[in-house]
Design a protein around this motif. Structure first.
Motif, PDB file in Angstrom:
ATOM      1  N   LEU A  16       0.873  -1.166   0.000  1.00  0.00           N
ATOM      2  CA  LEU A  16       0.000   0.000   0.000  1.00  0.00           C
ATOM      3  C   LEU A  16       0.916   1.223   0.000  1.00  0.00           C
ATOM      4  O   LEU A  16       2.112   1.108   0.235  1.00  0.00           O
ATOM      5  CB  LEU A  16      -0.920   0.005   1.227  1.00  0.00           C
ATOM      6  CG  LEU A  16      -2.197  -0.843   1.130  1.00  0.00           C
ATOM      7  CD1 LEU A  16      -2.957  -0.812   2.436  1.00  0.00           C
ATOM      8  CD2 LEU A  16      -3.098  -0.356   0.004  1.00  0.00           C
ATOM      9  N   ASP A 112      -0.729  -6.844  -3.866  1.00  0.00           N
ATOM     10  CA  ASP A 112      -1.340  -5.573  -4.296  1.00  0.00           C
ATOM     11  C   ASP A 112      -2.869  -5.620  -4.289  1.00  0.00           C
ATOM     12  O   ASP A 112      -3.509  -4.763  -4.881  1.00  0.00           O
ATOM     13  CB  ASP A 112      -0.870  -5.153  -5.698  1.00  0.00           C
ATOM     14  CG  ASP A 112       0.637  -5.071  -5.790  1.00  0.00           C
ATOM     15  OD1 ASP A 112       1.269  -4.775  -4.768  1.00  0.00           O
ATOM     16  OD2 ASP A 112       1.170  -5.314  -6.878  1.00  0.00           O
ATOM     17  N   ARG A 113      -3.455  -6.619  -3.645  1.00  0.00           N
ATOM     18  CA  ARG A 113      -4.920  -6.724  -3.593  1.00  0.00           C
ATOM     19  C   ARG A 113      -5.371  -6.824  -2.144  1.00  0.00           C
ATOM     20  O   ARG A 113      -4.749  -7.505  -1.338  1.00  0.00           O
ATOM     21  CB  ARG A 113      -5.423  -7.945  -4.368  1.00  0.00           C
ATOM     22  CG  ARG A 113      -5.174  -7.850  -5.861  1.00  0.00           C
ATOM     23  CD  ARG A 113      -5.890  -8.961  -6.611  1.00  0.00           C
ATOM     24  NE  ARG A 113      -7.333  -8.904  -6.435  1.00  0.00           N
ATOM     25  CZ  ARG A 113      -8.138  -8.067  -7.074  1.00  0.00           C
ATOM     26  NH1 ARG A 113      -7.641  -7.213  -7.939  1.00  0.00           N
ATOM     27  NH2 ARG A 113      -9.427  -8.077  -6.861  1.00  0.00           N
ATOM     28  N   LEU A 133     -10.135  -4.309  -3.602  1.00  0.00           N
ATOM     29  CA  LEU A 133      -9.258  -3.161  -3.863  1.00  0.00           C
ATOM     30  C   LEU A 133      -7.937  -3.609  -4.472  1.00  0.00           C
ATOM     31  O   LEU A 133      -7.299  -4.531  -3.955  1.00  0.00           O
ATOM     32  CB  LEU A 133      -8.985  -2.422  -2.544  1.00  0.00           C
ATOM     33  CG  LEU A 133      -8.102  -1.178  -2.613  1.00  0.00           C
ATOM     34  CD1 LEU A 133      -8.860  -0.016  -3.242  1.00  0.00           C
ATOM     35  CD2 LEU A 133      -7.615  -0.796  -1.224  1.00  0.00           C
ATOM     36  N   SER A 134      -7.560  -2.983  -5.579  1.00  0.00           N
ATOM     37  CA  SER A 134      -6.233  -3.187  -6.162  1.00  0.00           C
ATOM     38  C   SER A 134      -5.458  -1.884  -6.030  1.00  0.00           C
ATOM     39  O   SER A 134      -5.973  -0.818  -6.362  1.00  0.00           O
ATOM     40  CB  SER A 134      -6.329  -3.532  -7.656  1.00  0.00           C
ATOM     41  OG  SER A 134      -7.073  -4.701  -7.842  1.00  0.00           O
ATOM     42  N   TYR A 135      -4.221  -1.994  -5.536  1.00  0.00           N
ATOM     43  CA  TYR A 135      -3.336  -0.831  -5.446  1.00  0.00           C
ATOM     44  C   TYR A 135      -2.467  -0.819  -6.697  1.00  0.00           C
ATOM     45  O   TYR A 135      -1.781  -1.793  -6.998  1.00  0.00           O
ATOM     46  CB  TYR A 135      -2.493  -0.939  -4.174  1.00  0.00           C
ATOM     47  CG  TYR A 135      -1.366   0.044  -4.095  1.00  0.00           C
ATOM     48  CD1 TYR A 135      -1.572   1.395  -4.331  1.00  0.00           C
ATOM     49  CD2 TYR A 135      -0.082  -0.376  -3.771  1.00  0.00           C
ATOM     50  CE1 TYR A 135      -0.534   2.299  -4.249  1.00  0.00           C
ATOM     51  CE2 TYR A 135       0.964   0.515  -3.679  1.00  0.00           C
ATOM     52  CZ  TYR A 135       0.734   1.856  -3.920  1.00  0.00           C
ATOM     53  OH  TYR A 135       1.775   2.742  -3.836  1.00  0.00           O
ATOM     54  N   PHE A 150      -5.748   3.572  -7.196  1.00  0.00           N
ATOM     55  CA  PHE A 150      -6.434   2.369  -6.754  1.00  0.00           C
ATOM     56  C   PHE A 150      -7.569   2.053  -7.720  1.00  0.00           C
ATOM     57  O   PHE A 150      -8.115   2.945  -8.355  1.00  0.00           O
ATOM     58  CB  PHE A 150      -7.075   2.568  -5.371  1.00  0.00           C
ATOM     59  CG  PHE A 150      -6.138   3.003  -4.291  1.00  0.00           C
ATOM     60  CD1 PHE A 150      -5.487   2.075  -3.495  1.00  0.00           C
ATOM     61  CD2 PHE A 150      -5.906   4.358  -4.068  1.00  0.00           C
ATOM     62  CE1 PHE A 150      -4.635   2.474  -2.485  1.00  0.00           C
ATOM     63  CE2 PHE A 150      -5.045   4.773  -3.063  1.00  0.00           C
ATOM     64  CZ  PHE A 150      -4.409   3.823  -2.265  1.00  0.00           C
TER      65      PHE A 150
END
Length: 197
Positions: A16, A112-113, A133-135, A150
């Motif tokens: 994150l 990243d999820r 959520l994907s960063y 995001f």
């Protein structure tokens, strides 16, 4: 030295942005929803007025998300349909002018999820809604700030929020599908406020 592109690695490979407050930039973000229409096509809508913040905690799973959407800003590209969506059959914007989302927790769902657990207040009903959520990364912007990107998705059932209006057309096909796919493309700027004014 360009520190804007540095991404901090977290446990388990999930990442994150750096800890601290991040402010959602509505000018470079999209809050969209897709509904099935007549069982064969999709109606795409978006909300044009919204804001919020993301607080990344040192203990990443304690991070928080808050967002407020102006319900009357719904835009599907059709004025008559938008008027119907604003009235008491659907959003009832005069009585419930704001849609709010407040997270209650965050857990890793892969590199990243993340799964964001939170409460969505919509049409006078508060219900738990998970966001996938994907960063997408962090980097400098042209205005001297640092941005994080995001993407988030959720699926809502209209009846969960007491939006039960429907019109059945030929052969029992509902005019409007019972589920809404919500798609968020978010840019957030590091800090308490947006630098662009």
């Amino acid at each position: 030295m360009d520190v804007g592109t540095v991404v901090l690695a977290r446990q388990g490979g999930a990442e994150l942005p750096p800890p601290g407050p991040w402010t959602i930039d509505p000018m470079h973000s999209t809050v969209a929803a897709v509904a099935q229409h007549l069982g064969i096509s999709s109606v795409h809508g978006r909300f044009t007025e919204f804001g919020g913040r993301i607080d990344i905690a040192e203990d990443v799973e304690k991070s928080r998300v808050e967002a407020v959407i102006k319900a009357a800003s719904i835009d599907t590209g059709n004025g008559m349909r938008d008027g119907h969506l604003r009235n008491e059959d659907f959003l009832n914007v005069d009585v419930y002018p704001e849609i709010t989302y407040r997270s209650t927790g965050l857990e890793p769902a892969g590199p990243d999820r993340w799964t964001v657990h939170g409460d969505l207040a919509l049409h006078g009903v508060v219900r738990p809604v998970d966001l996938g959520l994907s960063y997408l990364g962090t980097g400098p912007d042209p205005w001297g700030g640092v941005r994080a990107a995001f993407r988030a998705t959720a699926e809502l059932r209209r009846e969960d929020f007491k939006m039960n209006y429907n019109q059945v057309v030929a052969a029992g096909i509902a005019a409007i599908g019972t589920t809404l796919k919500v798609e968020l493309d978010i840019q957030a700027v590091q800090g308490e406020t947006l630098p662009m004014g």
